[in-house]
Scaffold this active site. Structure first.
Site, short mmCIF file in Angstrom:
data_model
loop_
_atom_site.label_atom_id
_atom_site.label_comp_id
_atom_site.label_asym_id
_atom_site.label_seq_id
_atom_site.Cartn_x
_atom_site.Cartn_y
_atom_site.Cartn_z
N CYS A 117 19.00 63.50 14.73
CA CYS A 117 19.94 64.33 15.02
C CYS A 117 19.79 65.57 16.02
CB CYS A 117 20.56 64.75 13.71
SG CYS A 117 21.03 63.49 12.73
N HIS A 257 25.68 70.29 15.19
CA HIS A 257 25.63 68.76 14.95
C HIS A 257 26.71 68.53 13.70
CE1 HIS A 257 24.14 65.04 13.73
NE2 HIS A 257 23.86 65.66 12.36
N ASN A 287 29.35 61.20 11.75
CA ASN A 287 28.15 61.50 12.32
C ASN A 287 27.49 60.69 13.32
OD1 ASN A 287 25.47 62.22 12.70
ND2 ASN A 287 24.89 62.68 10.49
O1 UT7 Z 1 22.70 64.07 10.11
C1 UT7 Z 1 21.47 63.90 9.46
C2 UT7 Z 1 21.15 64.79 8.45
N1 UT7 Z 1 21.91 64.45 7.42
C3 UT7 Z 1 22.57 65.22 6.55
O2 UT7 Z 1 22.40 66.37 7.00
C4 UT7 Z 1 23.29 64.70 5.29
C5 UT7 Z 1 23.12 65.72 4.39
N2 UT7 Z 1 23.79 65.45 3.06
C6 UT7 Z 1 25.05 65.03 2.86
O3 UT7 Z 1 25.71 65.48 3.79
C7 UT7 Z 1 25.45 64.89 1.34
O4 UT7 Z 1 24.28 65.08 0.57
C8 UT7 Z 1 26.15 63.65 0.93
C9 UT7 Z 1 27.65 63.63 2.02
C10 UT7 Z 1 25.25 62.52 1.91
C11 UT7 Z 1 26.53 63.36 -0.21
O5 UT7 Z 1 27.15 64.49 -0.91
P1 UT7 Z 1 26.58 65.12 -2.07
O6 UT7 Z 1 27.64 66.26 -2.35
O7 UT7 Z 1 25.13 65.72 -1.90
O8 UT7 Z 1 26.81 64.01 -2.99
P2 UT7 Z 1 25.69 63.70 -4.13
O9 UT7 Z 1 24.62 62.94 -3.61
O10 UT7 Z 1 25.06 64.55 -4.77
O11 UT7 Z 1 26.57 62.63 -5.30
C12 UT7 Z 1 27.56 63.38 -6.07
C13 UT7 Z 1 28.41 62.20 -6.80
C14 UT7 Z 1 27.29 61.29 -7.46
O12 UT7 Z 1 28.00 60.99 -8.75
P3 UT7 Z 1 27.54 61.61 -10.15
O13 UT7 Z 1 25.97 61.29 -10.36
O14 UT7 Z 1 27.69 63.19 -9.97
O15 UT7 Z 1 28.34 60.90 -11.21
C15 UT7 Z 1 27.51 60.27 -6.81
O16 UT7 Z 1 26.97 58.92 -7.35
O17 UT7 Z 1 29.09 61.79 -6.10
C16 UT7 Z 1 28.61 60.22 -6.24
N3 UT7 Z 1 29.04 59.63 -5.01
C17 UT7 Z 1 30.01 59.02 -4.38
N4 UT7 Z 1 31.21 58.97 -4.78
C18 UT7 Z 1 32.21 58.49 -4.10
C19 UT7 Z 1 27.78 59.67 -3.82
N5 UT7 Z 1 28.54 58.88 -2.68
C20 UT7 Z 1 29.65 58.60 -2.88
C21 UT7 Z 1 30.92 57.91 -2.38
N6 UT7 Z 1 32.08 57.82 -2.86
N7 UT7 Z 1 30.69 57.53 -0.93
#
Ligand code: UT7
Length: 332
Positions: A117, A257, A287
């Site tokens: 990125c 980004h 992204n």
């Molecule tokens: O560009 C390259 C660099 N990349 C980045 O900068 C990305 C950085 N990371 C992020 O943007 C975020 O971590 C994500 C968008 C990928 C994920 O968001 P998050 O707030 O960190 O979610 P999480 O992984 O902590 O998951 C929270 C909850 C979980 O459920 P429980 O365990 O709390 O019940 C996940 O299973 O959300 C659930 N979850 C979803 N629910 C609905 C994870 N993905 C999804 C989804 N739809 N697509």
């Protein structure tokens, strides 16, 4: 005494495919919903490059062609063309070589940069140095990724984030003090464990086993990447301002980004910038990895004014991150 040469952006081109993949489409593919995606990432839809054999060069070539048209130059005048990408058409040759062939840039030397990125920022610094050296007059820097080629559309943690697109800028010498003025770039390979593609490289060449184990897709452990990204992007942008004796008031635009709206907001807050000064198009493209920053410049080009200070900031796989200060060189 001759004046100092800086590398000014003199034209911007971009390309996104027509096909859209909306949050509602994704609701039918994986266990997710529009509300979760919008509130956790800011994304509403992304563009997907469809068609047999269509590749990253098919995103980059029209973007570069557009900037040549805008600047009224023949592609044969390009001295060097750099493509930042993590989704090259092939492992080799470089996608940049293929782009040059597709657009008729027959006098250019060309190569790819792999910095995920942050690839566009890395390439912009490199391209600017070529101009500053006085040796080259027209350098094209392109960020292009066909992320749909390496995304597992059964993995809700990654498939909601990425999209396809490309943006490109032309760099030319400037003696008025406009252009790329400063850059701070960093990398930390210990971050590899959180964001990578397991197979297809020399460590794990493609095999039946790697394909069956779905190892040719993006692997991301989102939460640690998120934490590092918030800190990395905000800290380095603040450091760049301080180094150049600037405050948020001196900045016309933050060009971040587009990985997650929450990361963008944290960076803007740290710099003391209101939302109106931040380029945000993650809602419509998702992204696009190396494509995000030049696609912002493409979307906002008409609003940019000569003399505007822009801070470009990125964080991504590697880890790689950085921030670049630009004084915009033209009115559209
Ligand atoms: O560009 C390259 C660099 N990349 C980045 O900068 C990305 C950085 N990371 C992020 O943007 C975020 O971590 C994500 C968008 C990928 C994920 O968001 P998050 O707030 O960190 O979610 P999480 O992984 O902590 O998951 C929270 C909850 C979980 O459920 P429980 O365990 O709390 O019940 C996940 O299973 O959300 C659930 N979850 C979803 N629910 C609905 C994870 N993905 C999804 C989804 N739809 N697509």
């Amino acid at each position: 005494m001759s004046k100092k040469i800086t590398a000014a952006i003199t034209a911007v081109g971009g390309y996104v495919p027509e096909d859209k993949l909306t949050n509602f489409d994704l609701e039918k593919m994986v266990d997710t919903n529009d509300e979760w995606i919008r509130t956790r990432t800011g994304i509403e839809e992304r563009r997907i490059l469809k068609g047999d054999g269509k590749a990253t060069s098919d995103l980059a070539a029209p973007a570069v062609k557009e900037l040549c048209k805008k600047r009224a130059i023949d592609p044969a005048e390009i001295d060097c063309l750099i493509v930042a990408t993590v989704t090259p058409d092939m492992v080799f040759p470089a996608t940049a070589n293929i782009v040059c062939d597709k657009i008729g840039a027959k006098n250019a030397w060309s190569f790819d940069v792999g910095a995920a990125c942050s690839g566009f920022l890395y390439s912009l610094t490199l391209g600017s140095s070529l101009i500053e050296s006085g040796r080259y007059k027209k350098v094209v820097v392109c960020g292009a990724d066909k992320m749909s080629a390496i995304v597992d559309y059964s993995d809700r943690a990654t498939c909601i984030i990425f999209g396809d697109g490309a943006g490109a800028v032309l760099l030319e010498p400037n003696e008025e003090g406009n252009g790329v003025l400063d850059s701070i770039l960093r990398s930390d390979g210990s971050g590899c464990q959180y964001l990578h593609m397991k197979a297809g490289g020399s460590a794990r060449p493609a095999s039946v086993e790697t394909v069956m184990a779905k190892e040719h897709y993006v692997y991301q452990d989102g939460q640690p990447v998120f934490k590092f990204a918030v800190k990395g992007m905000a800290d380095i942008s603040a450091e760049l301002l301080e180094k150049n004796n600037l405050t948020g008031n001196d900045v016309a635009w933050l060009v971040p980004h587009q990985a997650n709206l929450r990361i963008i907001d944290a960076t803007a807050n740290r710099m003391g910038l209101p939302r109106e000064k931040v380029m945000i198009n993650i809602n419509k493209y998702g992204n696009t990895t190396a494509g995000t920053i030049p696609l912002c410049l493409w979307d906002w080009e008409k609003q940019l004014k000569k003399g505007d200070n822009l801070v470009l900031a990125a964080f991504g796989g590697g880890f790689t991150w950085g921030a670049t200060l630009i004084k915009w060189a033209y009115n559209s």
